[in-house]
Design an enzyme around this catalytic site. Sequence first.
Site, mmCIF file in Angstrom:
data_model
loop_
_atom_site.group_PDB
_atom_site.id
_atom_site.type_symbol
_atom_site.label_atom_id
_atom_site.label_comp_id
_atom_site.label_asym_id
_atom_site.label_seq_id
_atom_site.Cartn_x
_atom_site.Cartn_y
_atom_site.Cartn_z
ATOM 1 N N GLY A 1 80.809 -55.089 61.097
ATOM 2 C CA GLY A 1 79.353 -55.089 61.099
ATOM 3 C C GLY A 1 78.814 -56.367 60.482
ATOM 4 O O GLY A 1 79.375 -56.893 59.519
ATOM 5 N N GLY B 1 75.275 -56.884 59.865
ATOM 6 C CA GLY B 1 73.894 -56.780 59.391
ATOM 7 C C GLY B 1 73.789 -57.403 58.013
ATOM 8 O O GLY B 1 74.658 -58.176 57.596
ATOM 9 N N LEU B 2 72.736 -57.060 57.283
ATOM 10 C CA LEU B 2 72.549 -57.676 55.972
ATOM 11 C C LEU B 2 73.764 -57.469 55.078
ATOM 12 O O LEU B 2 74.258 -58.402 54.455
ATOM 13 C CB LEU B 2 71.309 -57.084 55.303
ATOM 14 C CG LEU B 2 69.978 -57.564 55.857
ATOM 15 C CD1 LEU B 2 68.841 -56.905 55.104
ATOM 16 C CD2 LEU B 2 69.864 -59.075 55.747
ATOM 17 N N ALA B 3 74.263 -56.225 55.026
ATOM 18 C CA ALA B 3 75.386 -55.947 54.125
ATOM 19 C C ALA B 3 76.657 -56.639 54.603
ATOM 20 O O ALA B 3 77.341 -57.310 53.824
ATOM 21 C CB ALA B 3 75.601 -54.438 54.023
ATOM 22 N N HIS C 1 59.684 -41.651 59.831
ATOM 23 C CA HIS C 1 58.564 -42.538 59.530
ATOM 24 C C HIS C 1 57.328 -42.099 60.300
ATOM 25 O O HIS C 1 57.396 -41.872 61.496
ATOM 26 C CB HIS C 1 58.960 -43.973 59.924
ATOM 27 C CG HIS C 1 58.106 -45.009 59.283
ATOM 28 N ND1 HIS C 1 56.789 -45.172 59.613
ATOM 29 C CD2 HIS C 1 58.379 -45.929 58.329
ATOM 30 C CE1 HIS C 1 56.296 -46.158 58.878
ATOM 31 N NE2 HIS C 1 57.235 -46.627 58.088
ATOM 32 N N SER D 1 53.530 -50.854 61.433
ATOM 33 C CA SER D 1 53.457 -50.953 59.974
ATOM 34 C C SER D 1 52.656 -49.802 59.370
ATOM 35 O O SER D 1 51.604 -49.420 59.862
ATOM 36 C CB SER D 1 52.818 -52.276 59.578
ATOM 37 O OG SER D 1 52.630 -52.277 58.192
ATOM 38 N N ARG E 1 55.152 -40.562 53.151
ATOM 39 C CA ARG E 1 55.706 -40.544 54.500
ATOM 40 C C ARG E 1 56.118 -39.162 54.985
ATOM 41 O O ARG E 1 55.752 -38.742 56.079
ATOM 42 C CB ARG E 1 56.945 -41.438 54.553
ATOM 43 C CG ARG E 1 56.620 -42.898 54.648
ATOM 44 C CD ARG E 1 57.897 -43.704 54.749
ATOM 45 N NE ARG E 1 57.575 -45.126 54.728
ATOM 46 C CZ ARG E 1 58.490 -46.102 54.755
ATOM 47 N NH1 ARG E 1 59.772 -45.789 54.773
ATOM 48 N NH2 ARG E 1 58.127 -47.352 54.752
ATOM 49 N N ARG F 1 64.117 -42.838 50.916
ATOM 50 C CA ARG F 1 64.151 -44.252 50.578
ATOM 51 C C ARG F 1 62.735 -44.814 50.534
ATOM 52 O O ARG F 1 61.909 -44.498 51.379
ATOM 53 C CB ARG F 1 64.962 -45.021 51.624
ATOM 54 C CG ARG F 1 65.042 -46.511 51.338
ATOM 55 C CD ARG F 1 65.851 -47.234 52.391
ATOM 56 N NE ARG F 1 65.265 -47.176 53.711
ATOM 57 C CZ ARG F 1 64.206 -47.896 54.097
ATOM 58 N NH1 ARG F 1 63.612 -48.705 53.251
ATOM 59 N NH2 ARG F 1 63.744 -47.793 55.324
ATOM 60 N N LEU G 1 66.533 -53.399 52.657
ATOM 61 C CA LEU G 1 66.986 -54.796 52.684
ATOM 62 C C LEU G 1 67.613 -55.140 51.339
ATOM 63 O O LEU G 1 68.646 -55.796 51.252
ATOM 64 C CB LEU G 1 65.803 -55.719 52.977
ATOM 65 C CG LEU G 1 65.043 -55.445 54.269
ATOM 66 C CD1 LEU G 1 63.952 -56.499 54.487
ATOM 67 C CD2 LEU G 1 65.986 -55.447 55.454
#
Lengths: 223, 256, 637
Positions: C41, C43-45, C267, C285, C331, C436, C442
């Site tokens: 993977g 992605g960010l991680a 969401h 948003s 949310r 979360r 992020l």
Amino acid sequence: MGWFFRALNSSIGKKFVMAITGVCLLLFLIIHLVNNLTLFGGPELFNNVVKNLETIKPLVRVIEVILALIFVFHITNAIRLWIENKKARPVNYKINGSSKNSDIFSRTMFVSGSIIFIFLVIHLRTLWVAFNFGHPKAVTHEYFDILVEAFSSPIYTGLYLVALILLGYHLYHGFQSAFQTFGWNNKKFFPLIKKLGLIYTVIMIIGFASIPIYFFFFYGGNV
Amino acid sequence: MSGNMNLTLKIWRQKNANAVGGFETFNVKNISLDSSFLEMLDILNEELELKGVEPVAFEHDCREGICGACSLVINGRPHGPLDKITTCQLHMRHFKDGDIIWIEPWRAKAFPVIKDLIVDRTSFDKIIQAGGFVSVDTGGVPDANAILISKESIETATDAAACIGCGACVAACKNASAMLFVSAKVSQFAVLPQGQPERYLRVEAMVKRMDELGFGSCTNTYACEAECPKGISIRNIARMNRDYFMSKIKSENVEM
Amino acid sequence: MIKLDSKIPPGQIQEKWTNHKFNMKLVNPANKRKYDIIVVGTGLAGASAAASLAELGYNVTVLTYHDSPRRAHSIAAQGGVNAAKNYPNDGDSIYRLFYDTLKGGDYRSREANVYRLAEVSNNIIDQCVAQGVPFAREYGGHLDNRSFGGALVSRTFYSRSITGQQLLLGAYSALSRQVGLGKIKMFTRREMLEVVVVDGTARGVVARNLVTGEIENYSAHAVCLATGGYSRVFYLSTNAMYCNATAAWRAHKKGAVFANPCFTQIHPTCLPLHGDQQSKLTLMSESLRNDGRVWVPLKPGDKRKPKDIPERERDYILERKYPTYGNLAPRDISSRAAKEACDEGKGVGDTGQAVYLDFADSIKRLGKKVIDERYGNLFEMYELITAENPWEVPMRIYPAPHYTMGGIWVDYNLMSSIPGLFVLGEANFSDHGANRLGASALMQGLADGYFVIPYTIGDYLAGTKFGTVKNDNPEFKKEVDNINDLTKKLLSIKGKRTTDDIHRQLGRIMWNKVGMARNEKGLKDAIKEIRDLREEFWQNVNVPGSGEDLNISLEKAGRVADFLELGELMAVDGLDRNESCGGHFREEYQYEDGEAKRNDKKYAYVSAWEYKKAGDWKLIKESLNFEFLKPTVRSYK
């Protein structure tokens, strides 16, 4: 000097060569036009101007050689780029949508350039060779008459005008394109450069076109 | 808005990189005007799957215009007839009942077709690997506010950094040139203080790699800018040209 | 039987990570190149971990199913990334970020993990800025901050509405640099299908080359999974089309226990369904709720145009139910309110699966110019997708799944219950508890990759004796055979339904019964329905093509097969947790005003599920001890 030739052979380097030679040619056209406009001063003025140039013949020859080299660089580089760019897309699109995302001037540089090149050869043959290499009227310094003779031909005059239109395409794109290649494109000045390019092109084309039209209609082939 | 329509699709199909490809004709029916273009292809693919026929392979992922995966030339235009959107953001309401739609892959030597409409864009990654970064290891960096950056610089950098790497610029360019993509990355770092130490090395290395990979050169038609879904400006190309010349003058690196 | 040890270091909360870093074993710099690490993977991680590990000197192999590492779905995050910099001087601190995150997660996460996350958050911002990530700036050249949900301070760093893209491209550039230097071997279009476990430790992975169909072996000393979340189990979600749980799920079936699978986040402000042809949902948003009013017609089935419905026949659901917070209710509550209205038949639009978000009053009150400045680009985006002009007609919105807090169980070192298998980012369960907060995903992905794994993996490598395992080890052969059998099986069914069709049905079950509001009966029904559907899948799916080349049908089928198992576990977990907390709302457990009723006495634990066989799991409880912050009722009233 390896770095230098590598730089010139890079994609950006080749564009730089196109742009710098192009700008030289743009400047040459200005001189050429000023020279041509003396035709409107009548046979005597024009013949004298050309005759005076004869007195500095060696310098003229040197400039001519440099000019020829610039042309050669401009043209050979263009051919090279054209071939390489064709290779970059071996399979073409079935549907060509380029008219929706770019203008015709930019897309036809190679075509307009090729036709201008053909015209250039004819142009040199009819005028430059005649002026320099033993046309009977050149010997007697009656250069003006050579032009009258050349533009008496509707075919030549027509070709001249068609070539000028294509030259207009070529110049209009080339002018701003050179600035873009040099990296002189920013929000403030580039719109101005585009306008200048248009003004330059219009002046050049009207200026150059005025001569064959003038000769064809006012002299009609009678010296 | 609702309603539906029937369409004829002419889609490029190619079994693999070495196979000879060609167009196949498909008819799709009852497409909702509210469907996206890719949803229309989903419907076609489900029909094909039900018949036991292999579906049309096309690239897509986020379907909201940011990942840069989708990549179709629709009726001759990368990402379709609308400006500043990706294919996944294109909706069927922009077509008419009975339309014939030609769908082709990106065409470039540096983007060979892998299958059907999927092309290999790893050449973009290779260009980034050549220099599209700031050489900084994790840790050992100053406080974020120790580096001051003007609002103007950050806006210019962000405009350039918004590139999604989809390759529409290459697909649109008549020379298959990657200048817009490369210049966007060069520009992002060229206007930021973090990018200065490697500024000239970066542009030289990235241009060199770009040339090696078989992209064409830029002839300033600006088709790239017109088709870019993120509106990346050709001013970035000018900036890259400028930096490239300056690298030749200023840097003492004779290897490049 | 697996025993779980969270390995939380002793000591004061502020000292745990510091002490732990000192106590961990180190690998001699000269020896690092002798260790191979696989990262799955980008992605960010994954990208940040791969880059950081390669910088340290390890040999890193990276796999991604995308054509490029830059396509990972982290790229789609819009809002920002949190950090406790306290640049605005508004009272932020590491402790406050810790507190907000733990409370936001409804006290279902580990204190030590959350504190560490808050602690390293500041380093993330420094690191990203050094990489050239263009965070928004003030005129003076300093970094700008914006505020976000669940916090009373402005601590969110952002880059327009493309923060995720910019952070990912930062990590991608660091990764690319190491690829260029030869320290990372990058394999794109590879889908990891099995973790290879030799003598009880993870020693490699088996992946399918998505272009040639070949099954390839990769051996290593340790494996990091950074393969994202599983919201696509709902079919319709804000996740990208390729997002899947396969890597995590196959690891789970190999022995990695799966924690809190029922913790999913829905969401509230997404674009609604347009019909049956919908493939995914788009997030808008959340900031829109600052000036938009949520309403539905009072009468069920009212099909009049919104402007023809007079004020007195409108139900402003959030303002009525939550007078204090109004349209800015949290949310989970907002999402549930919208669903309830639609269930009562008051939904609007062609599908009846949407509620209005109306800006008419705000436009009247503030003027068009102000609204345009605030939301102009969002209005444009809305119009592009729906072809409706939100200046004239109210927007239609509907909730959508977009993040999963649950994931592979990991200890404090991010190691799963399989030694040598580390799990990072959304794929693990560690930091967000039952809910979360915005701009924290992020933060967690980058914290794991840049600042946690480089330390903890060294401790594991230095403290483990490794036998030689090459990729011709018999364990690899076994996995390859299993995968080939599975492929053959999928291709040979030749049934009457498409993979997508079955996936859509799974999505409907999950959405209706394991979605925003759950109850015992629904969960039990869901378990049965999912089992039946799984049965049907294996008998009636049609996967054309072959296994020997690029086959998108085969890829999808494998992923959906895994979702059909994971979905059941989510329901099983939801059924076990007889309380409401965060994103897990059990209708039986609520206060009279509809607030979630948590049960700290009985359920202050992490539900870690050990896989026995399909449809059979064993629950292992890791109890959560709150030494520093005592759980309170999470009221936003």
